[in-house]
Design an enzyme around this catalytic site. Structure first.
Site, PDB file in Angstrom:
ATOM      1  CB  SER A 107      23.325 -10.336 -12.058  1.00 13.21           C
ATOM      2  OG  SER A 107      23.046  -9.663 -13.271  1.00 13.21           O
ATOM      3  CE1 TYR A 158      20.514 -14.781 -13.399  1.00 12.18           C
ATOM      4  CE2 TYR A 158      20.576 -12.484 -14.108  1.00 12.18           C
ATOM      5  CZ  TYR A 158      21.232 -13.664 -13.795  1.00 12.18           C
ATOM      6  OH  TYR A 158      22.607 -13.717 -13.869  1.00 12.18           O
TER       7      TYR A 158
END
Ligand code: NAD
Length: 253
Positions: free
Chosen positions: A144, A159
């Site tokens: 990401s 995350y």
């Protein structure tokens, strides 16, 4: 050698509006047979039926919790018996969490790492030996932009850290398995319109994020699926250890 005698294993491809489902479709359109491993068995099976019907390839949907080595073993056994050998694995199953670091618990931290990192390990560790033996493999991680720019989209520190762990995982693995004809790459999407944030991303925050995207929009699942399919081509064999941004310019480095 052709991809039509191989299977691409896509984790987390059950989600209807997700990146994995779109990737299963683009890979199948390129000739790959498809195995869909998802914790949601019904959606995995439904996705496989849809892919087989639309593209005329073999496809199988199997229930699998990627965090659980036994479950991964059973799923891999099921696909090994019914589909051509695995030629690609797309480590797509992932979960996010916006919990701020000053509030995060050890349980929450572990939950995020279990799916994104340990899950990628479980499935890749299981499939890589066969790929090495056959002298061909494509491994793609769904990292990401959060890993590169330090959050700032939706996910919190857990995350961002897990997605950054995937980058190190991919790079080191690329170095080890290049000699066997296996490439390992990561894609790093920016905000993509899917259900991963499941109503937790308020419209104001979303507009704010998009205001920082030079392309002026959120990404689509097709934007990411096309890139993954490109990396899985036989002709992409000299691309390895790379991270491909697909973020509309929201992070340029
Ligand atoms: P999604 O929520 O639509 O799909 C995720 C899928 O993973 C679901 O089908 C879910 O059932 C499955 N899954 C969750 N836990 C699992 C487990 N333990 N075992 C097996 N399957 C499990 O998400 P998405 O937006 O399509 O995201 C796909 C990947 O892309 C994720 O790794 C995510 O972190 C990454 N990503 C997404 C975005 C975005 O903005 N959507 C941005 C960057 C990276």
């Amino acid at each position: 050698m052709s991809v039509s005698d191989k299977t691409a294993v896509v984790t987390g491809a059950g989600s209807r509006r997700g990146i994995g489902r779109a990737t299963a479709h683009t890979l199948a359109a390129a000739g790959w047979n498809i195995a869909i491993l998802d914790i949601d068995e019904a959606s995995a099976k439904e996705a496989a039926t849809e892919v087989a019907e639309q593209h005329g390839v073999q496809a199988l949907g199997v229930a699998c919790d990627v965090t659980d080595e036994r479950s991964v073993g059973q799923a891999v056994d099921a696909i090994t018996g019914s589909l051509p050998p695995a030629g690609a694995v797309i480590n797509n199953a992932g979960i996010t969490s916006p919990v701020p670091f000053l509030e995060v618990t050890g349980e929450e931290w572990d939950r995020i790492f279990a799916v994104n990192v340990r899950g990628s390990y479980n499935i890749t560790r299981r499939l890589a030996p066969g790929m090495a033996e056959r002298g061909f493999g494509r491994v793609v991680f769904l990292s990401s932009v959060s890993a590169e720019r330090g959050g700032g989209v939706f996910g919190g520190v857990a995350y961002s850290a897990a997605k950054a762990a995937q980058l190190g995982f991919a790079r080191a693995l690329a170095r080890e398995v290049g000699q066997y004809g296996i490439t390992v790459n990561s894609v790093a999407p920016g905000l993509i319109d899917t259900d991963i944030t499941a109503g937790k991303l308020d419209p104001e925050r979303k507009a704010q994020i998009i205001a920082g995207v030079p392309s002026g929009r959120a990404g689509t699942v097709a934007d990411v699926a096309d890139l993954i399919t490109y990396l899985c081509r036989e002709e992409s064999g000299y691309i390895t250890g790379a991270t491909y941004d697909v973020n509309g310019g929201s992070h340029i480095h």
